[in-house]
Structures are given as C-alpha cells and as structure tokens.
Design an enzyme around this catalytic site. Structure first.
Site, PDB file in Angstrom:
ATOM      1  CG  ASP A 128      12.265  51.899  22.461  1.00 14.24           C
ATOM      2  OD1 ASP A 128      10.828  51.516  21.417  1.00 14.24           O
ATOM      3  OD2 ASP A 128      13.210  52.774  22.281  1.00 14.24           O
ATOM      4  CB  CYS A 129       9.048  50.444  28.660  1.00 17.62           C
ATOM      5  SG  CYS A 129       9.445  52.613  28.847  1.00 17.62           S
TER       6      CYS A 129
END
Length: 384
Positions: A128-129
C-alpha cells in the site's frame, strides 16, 4: 620522549613536522636508535594495496514515483542484497553474475568509482505504501543518493604465504599454486604494512582516519576475524593473520587509481584496495615499532594441499621479496599478490597530505580489543 597529538598537530600547522614513510624510517633505523627516531620524526605513513574480498558498499538509489520496496535487486545482472529497506542495498564484492561468474560485485564497485553507468533492475511485491512492483533504469555515482563503502575485514595484520605440496594445480584466493611446491605466493606490503607498524594498535582504533581508495575514511570497528592470540616472533610481530579493521568511506570521493576489481581463476571475484594509515610517533615504543624492517617481519608458509592449511615453515619478507625461498632443500620462486608500487605511491601521497594539514590526526575515540580469538564453525557431518 613523549609527544601528544596536539603537539604534533601544532608542528604540522607551523610547517615544521617531520613526516616520513615507513620504508624511510626502516632505513633510518639502521643508524639511529628508537629514542633518536622519536625525537626526529613526528608521523610515519604506512600503506598496502591488495585483494580485500571482505568489502562492499551500501547504496541508496532514491525513491521512484510511485514508490517501490526493492526486494530483488541487481546491477548489470549481478545480484545485490536488498533486504535493508525500500531503496537501500548492499553490493558485496564477491557476489557474481549468474550468467558470467568472472564478473561480480568488485567490478560494480570499481565501475561506480570510475563514474560508469550501470543497469539497475529491481522488483518487489507491491504494498500500500510502495505500490510499484518493478523498475529498470540507469544509475551512476552522481544520480544516486549515497554510496558508502563499509568493509567488514580489511588490512590484515600480516597474512600467511601459500604453497602447494600436491601433484595438481590448485586455484585459490592466494592465486594459482603450482604442484610439488612449484611456487609461493604472499600478500602483505611488509615494512610498509599499516598494522605491522603499530602491532599493539596504540594509535589505531575506532575513529582513526584512513586513506581508503583515495578517499578519507575511518576505522569504524575491529574487523571480523580480529585475532590477538596468534604466535609472534622475537620482535613481537604476529607470524600469521591476526588483527583486522572494519573500514568505511564515501565511494563518491574515491580515486579509480586505488581500486581494482579482479577475478582469481576458479576461485572468484575480489577487489584490490589501497589503504593507508599515518602513525603519530608519540614515544620511543612507537618509534621502535615503525622502525621494523622486512628482515624482522616473518610470516608462515602454509601448505594449501593439506587439511587446515598447516604451516610448514617461517620466512621473512626480505626473503620473500628476493624472489626465491629455499624450502625442504628446493629453491622455490615467490610472487606477491599485493602491489608494493601502489603501496609506496599511497604512502607518499599520505605523507604530503599529512605534512600539509590536509589529513588531520586525532586519537581514536575507542581502542580495539586487547584480547580476541577467532572461532571456527562447527558443522555436523562430513564437509562437502
């Protein structure tokens, strides 16, 4: 006579300091006592240029957009270790290309110092990051954030010479060893070698400034396999591989003249590095240490054909440098793996830098261990 770092630095600032190479002091010692040398000489420069396999670099590539957590990374097809964080990696000198075992990490490091361009390929699972899953681009030393050399084991305090009693050629990190004691190889700069001029490390410790491949670096810790318990000769010098240094420096400041990748036939990739260390002559004991000559320095000749590479003879560096050594009644040719010419060049450069104040001297912030031994790995079953 006792001197301090402050006194020596003040003499350097006034242009009055006497700075000599270790070879120059070794010649001086034939006429002067240690006390007289201590009174006349302020700093002695030492150096070596040889293969230092236990070397490598941390490199930070910078973040692409969108971000990528690099988990599998290669440069010019050579795998480098990416298990550090998103865009940090470690280039190990002896890692090799799967498609070309003669090309590896040492070549990458030399290429980076030379300013050459390398192909970076990186892959990750995507998070996600850091949603990006792959990247392919060209890098060089100027378009990455940092390249920091951190070498776990450099500048051995002496190292055994190698020979081969078997009936076949042996291919080793000490070079090609010819059968039936056909040759002897060695890899230390003798009376110029840094840790042989300060055998008890009275002036060398954590924080000591060093010349590392042309850059000003530092001793960051004791090197791996640091050993204080090796046998010594009558002059108090180890006759085998003893202490080592962990060294670090900025790769972007290095000079390609003092770094060279190498391939040892059927052994693998290595990296030749130039290392130099100035030794302040603080007292008579240090003056005695930096006066050591090749006649006084001995090493052990080891038979690489026998299990454990046992020592079979002791020999001085004066004998090794002569080109021949007599072993078991046979005159055997000797050959250096390190470059004395390069070591002399480094010692002279360091001499000028110290004398001009460009290479500041300071005491270590912490001493290296007084007592340390190397333990072997216990393995169950037979070795493969």
């Amino acid at each position: 006579m006792q001197k301090t770092y402050e006194e020596i630095n003040e003499k350097i600032a006034r242009g009055e300091a006497v700075v000599l190479t270790a070879e120059e002091v070794a010649r001086m010692a034939s006429e002067l006592s240690p006390a007289e040398i201590a009174a006349r000489v302020d700093v002695v420069t030492t150096a070596t240029f040889g293969a230092m396999c236990s070397s490598g670099c941390f490199i930070n590539f910078g973040h692409p957009e969108p971000g990528l957590r690099m988990e599998s990374v290669s440069l010019n097809g050579v795998p480098i270790f990416g298990g550090l964080a998103a865009v940090d990696a470690y280039i190990g000198t002896t890692e090799v290309s799967p498609s070309n075992p003669c090309y590896g990490g040492g070549h990458l490091i030399e290429a980076l110092v030379r300013g050459e361009r390398l192909v970076l390929e990186a892959h990750g699972k995507g998070t996600d990051c850091y949603p990006r899953r792959s990247a392919r681009t060209i890098i060089d030393k100027d378009n990455v954030n940092e390249i920091i050399m951190v070498n776990p084991r450099n500048a051995y305090q002496n190292y055994p010479a190698a020979t081969n009693s078997s009936n076949r050629i042996m291919y080793t990190y000490m070079g090609t060893l010819l059968p039936r004691f056909g040759n002897i190889t060695y890899s230390t700069s003798g009376e110029l070698s840094p840790l042989l001029n300060d055998p008890e490390l009275k002036t060398i410790g954590i924080g000591t400034r060093v010349f590392l491949a042309g850059a000003q670096g530092f001793v960051s810790w004791n090197g791996t396999q640091f050993n204080t318990e090796k046998p010594r000769n009558e002059f108090g010098l180890p006759v085998s591989n003893a202490r080592t240094l962990m060294l670090t420096a900025n790769v972007k400041k290095m000079d390609p003249a003092f770094i060279r990748a190498a391939y040892f036939e059927r052994y693998g990739v290595s990296l030749f590095l130039g290392v130099g260390i100035p030794i302040p002559v603080l007292d008579e004991d240090i003056a005695r240490s930096v006066s050591v000559s090749n006649q006084q320095i001995q090493t052990t000749i080891c038979d690489y054909a026998a299990p454990g590479h046992p020592g079979i003879a002791k020999v001085s560096y004066a004998e090794l440098r002569s080109g021949y050594v007599t072993l078991e009644g046979k005159k055997i040719r000797t050959a250096p793996l390190s470059s004395l010419t390069k070591a002399r060049e480094i010692a002279e450069i360091l001499k000028k830098q110290v004398a001009s104040g460009l290479f500041p001297l300071a005491p270590p912030v912490q001493s290296l261990p007084d007592h340390a031994v190397v333990r072997g790995l216990r393995v169950e079953g037979d070795a493969i």
